[in-house]
Design a protein around this motif. Structure first.
Motif, PDB file in Angstrom:
ATOM      1  N   ASP A  35       0.948  -1.144   0.106  1.00 18.50           N
ATOM      2  CA  ASP A  35       0.004  -0.057   0.000  1.00 18.50           C
ATOM      3  C   ASP A  35       0.971   1.039   0.117  1.00 18.50           C
ATOM      4  OD1 ASP A  35      -2.229   1.355  -0.286  1.00 18.50           O
ATOM      5  OD2 ASP A  35      -2.813   1.042   1.974  1.00 18.50           O
ATOM      6  N   TYR A  37       1.849   5.213   1.138  1.00 17.42           N
ATOM      7  CA  TYR A  37       1.742   6.402   2.160  1.00 17.42           C
ATOM      8  C   TYR A  37       2.763   7.460   1.932  1.00 17.42           C
ATOM      9  CZ  TYR A  37       6.354   4.563   4.351  1.00 17.42           C
ATOM     10  OH  TYR A  37       7.551   4.060   4.368  1.00 17.42           O
ATOM     11  N   TYR A  63      -0.469   8.725   6.385  1.00 15.95           N
ATOM     12  CA  TYR A  63      -1.065   7.540   5.634  1.00 15.95           C
ATOM     13  C   TYR A  63      -2.294   7.877   5.177  1.00 15.95           C
ATOM     14  CZ  TYR A  63       2.690   5.405   8.443  1.00 15.95           C
ATOM     15  OH  TYR A  63       4.014   4.796   8.906  1.00 15.95           O
ATOM     16  N   LYS A  64      -2.798   7.155   3.978  1.00 20.64           N
ATOM     17  CA  LYS A  64      -3.896   7.352   3.412  1.00 20.64           C
ATOM     18  C   LYS A  64      -5.220   7.821   4.321  1.00 20.64           C
ATOM     19  CE  LYS A  64      -4.508   3.689   0.813  1.00 20.64           C
ATOM     20  NZ  LYS A  64      -4.748   2.778  -0.259  1.00 20.64           N
ATOM     21  N   PHE A  67      -5.284  11.436   4.806  1.00 16.31           N
ATOM     22  CA  PHE A  67      -5.229  12.415   3.691  1.00 16.31           C
ATOM     23  C   PHE A  67      -5.954  13.637   3.672  1.00 16.31           C
ATOM     24  CE2 PHE A  67      -2.474   9.526   0.397  1.00 16.31           C
ATOM     25  CZ  PHE A  67      -1.689   9.666   1.349  1.00 16.31           C
TER      26      PHE A  67
END
Length: 116
Positions: A35, A37, A63-64, A67
């Motif tokens: 994933d 970041y 981290y997503k 956001f």
């Protein structure tokens, strides 16, 4: 996996912002689960009296899942500063004013060590 392969996998996309003594690095990186970041690194150069220098670095991991809230707050903060103080950097204005004072009415006498 070799270290170089791990680094290549981890660094996906990068941008650099140079701002005087500071440099900001924006990097998209990959987790072990593949994933993404973002890291934001501030690197600031400090020069010693002997001419040598070193860098101090500070890093933020973003981290997503954070956001949206991060962007909203960052936009709110930057808009507030610009609305309250404008885009002119105050410290630069004061430096210009200080230089004007030095070159204006004030004058300095050149003193040699032998004068003492």
């Amino acid at each position: 996996m070799r270290d170089n392969e791990m680094l290549e996998k981890e660094e996906i996309f990068s941008k650099v912002l140079r701002a005087g003594r500071r440099t900001y690095f924006f990097d998209v990186r990959s987790t072990k689960a593949d994933d993404y970041y973002v890291t934001i690194t501030e690197s600031k150069k400090f020069t010693e009296e002997d001419g040598s220098f070193h860098f101090k670095k500070h890093k933020i991991y973003l981290y997503k899942e954070d956001f949206t809230a991060f962007k909203e707050i960052l936009n709110e903060m930057t808009d507030y500063v610009l609305d309250q103080k404008g885009e002119e950097v105050i410290s630069e204005r004061h430096q210009k004013d200080f230089k004007k004072e030095l070159t204006g009415a004030s004058s300095f006498t050149n003193v040699e060590f032998d004068d003492f």
